[in-house]
Design a protein around this motif. Structure first.
Motif, PDB file in Angstrom:
ATOM      1  N   ARG A  15       0.855  -1.190   0.000  1.00  9.27           N
ATOM      2  CA  ARG A  15       0.000   0.000   0.000  1.00  9.27           C
ATOM      3  C   ARG A  15       0.888   1.237   0.000  1.00  9.27           C
ATOM      4  O   ARG A  15       2.054   1.190   0.381  1.00  9.27           O
ATOM      5  N   GLY A  16       0.302   2.348  -0.396  1.00  7.28           N
ATOM      6  CA  GLY A  16       1.002   3.623  -0.394  1.00  7.28           C
ATOM      7  C   GLY A  16       0.473   4.503   0.712  1.00  7.28           C
ATOM      8  O   GLY A  16      -0.001   4.018   1.740  1.00  7.28           O
ATOM      9  N   LEU A  17       0.536   5.805   0.480  1.00  8.54           N
ATOM     10  CA  LEU A  17       0.036   6.774   1.459  1.00  8.54           C
ATOM     11  C   LEU A  17      -1.283   7.354   0.980  1.00  8.54           C
ATOM     12  O   LEU A  17      -1.502   7.528  -0.220  1.00  8.54           O
ATOM     13  N   ALA A  20      -3.739  12.285   3.265  1.00 11.61           N
ATOM     14  CA  ALA A  20      -3.288  12.932   4.504  1.00 11.61           C
ATOM     15  C   ALA A  20      -1.875  12.516   4.893  1.00 11.61           C
ATOM     16  O   ALA A  20      -1.331  12.983   5.887  1.00 11.61           O
ATOM     17  N   GLY A  21      -1.267  11.593   4.127  1.00 12.39           N
ATOM     18  CA  GLY A  21       0.095  11.172   4.416  1.00 12.39           C
ATOM     19  C   GLY A  21       0.199   9.953   5.318  1.00 12.39           C
ATOM     20  O   GLY A  21       1.293   9.553   5.700  1.00 12.39           O
ATOM     21  N   ALA A  22      -0.934   9.326   5.655  1.00  5.82           N
ATOM     22  CA  ALA A  22      -0.929   8.109   6.476  1.00  5.82           C
ATOM     23  C   ALA A  22      -0.887   6.893   5.549  1.00  5.82           C
ATOM     24  O   ALA A  22      -1.249   6.982   4.373  1.00  5.82           O
ATOM     25  N   ILE A  23      -0.466   5.760   6.079  1.00  5.00           N
ATOM     26  CA  ILE A  23      -0.464   4.537   5.283  1.00  5.00           C
ATOM     27  C   ILE A  23      -1.910   4.200   4.936  1.00  5.00           C
ATOM     28  O   ILE A  23      -2.782   4.150   5.806  1.00  5.00           O
ATOM     29  N   ASP A  24      -2.156   3.985   3.673  1.00  7.29           N
ATOM     30  CA  ASP A  24      -3.489   3.677   3.182  1.00  7.29           C
ATOM     31  C   ASP A  24      -3.798   2.204   3.456  1.00  7.29           C
ATOM     32  O   ASP A  24      -3.159   1.326   2.874  1.00  7.29           O
ATOM     33  N   PRO A  25      -4.742   1.908   4.343  1.00  6.63           N
ATOM     34  CA  PRO A  25      -5.039   0.504   4.639  1.00  6.63           C
ATOM     35  C   PRO A  25      -5.762  -0.157   3.468  1.00  6.63           C
ATOM     36  O   PRO A  25      -6.250   0.530   2.561  1.00  6.63           O
ATOM     37  N   PRO A  26      -5.864  -1.474   3.495  1.00  8.89           N
ATOM     38  CA  PRO A  26      -6.657  -2.150   2.459  1.00  8.89           C
ATOM     39  C   PRO A  26      -8.099  -1.647   2.506  1.00  8.89           C
ATOM     40  O   PRO A  26      -8.559  -1.142   3.540  1.00  8.89           O
ATOM     41  N   PRO A  27      -8.844  -1.792   1.418  1.00  8.58           N
ATOM     42  CA  PRO A  27     -10.245  -1.352   1.410  1.00  8.58           C
ATOM     43  C   PRO A  27     -11.067  -2.104   2.459  1.00  8.58           C
ATOM     44  O   PRO A  27     -10.764  -3.249   2.798  1.00  8.58           O
ATOM     45  N   TYR A  28     -12.136  -1.471   2.938  1.00  8.72           N
ATOM     46  CA  TYR A  28     -13.027  -2.129   3.905  1.00  8.72           C
ATOM     47  C   TYR A  28     -13.654  -3.387   3.327  1.00  8.72           C
ATOM     48  O   TYR A  28     -14.083  -4.260   4.070  1.00  8.72           O
ATOM     49  N   THR A  29     -13.700  -3.483   2.020  1.00  9.59           N
ATOM     50  CA  THR A  29     -14.255  -4.684   1.386  1.00  9.59           C
ATOM     51  C   THR A  29     -13.305  -5.873   1.492  1.00  9.59           C
ATOM     52  O   THR A  29     -13.654  -6.978   1.090  1.00  9.59           O
ATOM     53  N   GLN A  30     -12.094  -5.627   2.040  1.00 11.43           N
ATOM     54  CA  GLN A  30     -11.104  -6.687   2.242  1.00 11.43           C
ATOM     55  C   GLN A  30     -10.670  -6.708   3.711  1.00 11.43           C
ATOM     56  O   GLN A  30      -9.504  -6.462   4.029  1.00 11.43           O
ATOM     57  N   PRO A  31     -11.600  -7.014   4.630  1.00  9.49           N
ATOM     58  CA  PRO A  31     -11.290  -6.934   6.057  1.00  9.49           C
ATOM     59  C   PRO A  31     -10.264  -7.945   6.550  1.00  9.49           C
ATOM     60  O   PRO A  31      -9.712  -7.788   7.633  1.00  9.49           O
ATOM     61  N   GLY A  32      -9.976  -8.970   5.758  1.00  8.62           N
ATOM     62  CA  GLY A  32      -9.017  -9.986   6.167  1.00  8.62           C
ATOM     63  C   GLY A  32      -7.631  -9.791   5.592  1.00  8.62           C
ATOM     64  O   GLY A  32      -6.775 -10.653   5.726  1.00  8.62           O
ATOM     65  N   VAL A  34      -3.991  -7.561   5.189  1.00  8.87           N
ATOM     66  CA  VAL A  34      -3.069  -6.655   5.880  1.00  8.87           C
ATOM     67  C   VAL A  34      -2.339  -5.838   4.822  1.00  8.87           C
ATOM     68  O   VAL A  34      -1.921  -6.363   3.789  1.00  8.87           O
ATOM     69  N   GLY A  35      -2.176  -4.539   5.078  1.00  7.21           N
ATOM     70  CA  GLY A  35      -1.438  -3.667   4.170  1.00  7.21           C
ATOM     71  C   GLY A  35      -0.024  -3.437   4.680  1.00  7.21           C
ATOM     72  O   GLY A  35       0.186  -3.203   5.865  1.00  7.21           O
ATOM     73  N   TRP A  36       0.931  -3.539   3.780  1.00  3.44           N
ATOM     74  CA  TRP A  36       2.337  -3.245   4.088  1.00  3.44           C
ATOM     75  C   TRP A  36       2.700  -1.965   3.359  1.00  3.44           C
ATOM     76  O   TRP A  36       2.374  -1.808   2.180  1.00  3.44           O
ATOM     77  N   TYR A  37       3.383  -1.039   4.039  1.00  5.47           N
ATOM     78  CA  TYR A  37       3.794   0.196   3.398  1.00  5.47           C
ATOM     79  C   TYR A  37       4.915  -0.114   2.418  1.00  5.47           C
ATOM     80  O   TYR A  37       6.079  -0.243   2.787  1.00  5.47           O
ATOM     81  N   GLY A  38       4.547  -0.251   1.146  1.00  5.87           N
ATOM     82  CA  GLY A  38       5.468  -0.655   0.106  1.00  5.87           C
ATOM     83  C   GLY A  38       6.565   0.351  -0.196  1.00  5.87           C
ATOM     84  O   GLY A  38       7.574   0.007  -0.798  1.00  5.87           O
ATOM     85  N   GLY A  39       6.401   1.592   0.242  1.00  8.95           N
ATOM     86  CA  GLY A  39       7.427   2.606   0.038  1.00  8.95           C
ATOM     87  C   GLY A  39       8.460   2.617   1.145  1.00  8.95           C
ATOM     88  O   GLY A  39       9.361   3.459   1.149  1.00  8.95           O
ATOM     89  N   GLY A  40       8.343   1.688   2.066  1.00  4.38           N
ATOM     90  CA  GLY A  40       9.240   1.664   3.218  1.00  4.38           C
ATOM     91  C   GLY A  40      10.151   0.450   3.229  1.00  4.38           C
ATOM     92  O   GLY A  40      10.504  -0.110   2.192  1.00  4.38           O
TER      93      GLY A  40
END
Length: 149
Positions: A15-17, A20-32, A34-40
């Motif tokens: 995931r990216g940002l 607002a500059g926060a890590i963008d979590p996966p969509p609510y349609t994918q509650p299971g 996990v998002g990893w900050y790919g720019g880090g």
């Protein structure tokens, strides 16, 4: 991602940002998921690798629903792109209020030169009017093992 103490086995997506500059979590349609900050930092490399997941959706618990129940010494395993496995040991679990949230405490390294990981989700109380939580749960862990692909 595998968190045995919580019974969590979840796919991880880069995931990216958000705007607002926060890590963008996966969509609510994918509650299971996990998002990893790919720019880090990649999991297992020196520095802090950041993972985010939802605590719940409007109708049910999500992947990090029980994240605050993790305890020091418990394990988190991440399968990397090359098929190798990085194992982390939980160092601490904190609930950081939104009013006194410290990006350094949440995202920064606890020990320089060490491979670390953070698992982050919402926590505290839910405000139905603003539709936000009052805090974030931040799990800190450090690399304690790795296997080859």
């Amino acid at each position: 991602m595998d968190v045995p103490a919580l019974g969590v086995r979840a796919p991880v997506v880069a995931r990216g940002l958000d705007p607002a500059g926060a890590i963008d979590p996966p969509p609510y349609t994918q509650p299971g998921v996990v998002g990893w900050y790919g720019g880090g930092v990649r999991p297992g490399a020196k520095g802090t690798s950041l993972f985010v997941g939802h605590v719940d959706t409007e109708s049910r618990p999500a992947v990090f629903y029980h994240l605050s129940a993790l305890r020091p010494g418990e394990k988190v395993r991440v399968t990397r792109d090359d098929g190798s496995l990085a194992e982390f040991t939980v160092d601490d679990v904190q609930v950081l209020g939104r009013d006194d949230f410290s990006a350094r405490m949440a995202y920064g390294p606890r020990e320089e030169g060490r491979a670390e990981l953070r698992l982050i989700t919402c926590g505290g109380t839910f405000d139905r009017t603003s539709r936000t939580y009052s805090a974030n749960v931040v799990v800190s862990a450090y690399l304690t093992g790795a296997t080859e692909p």
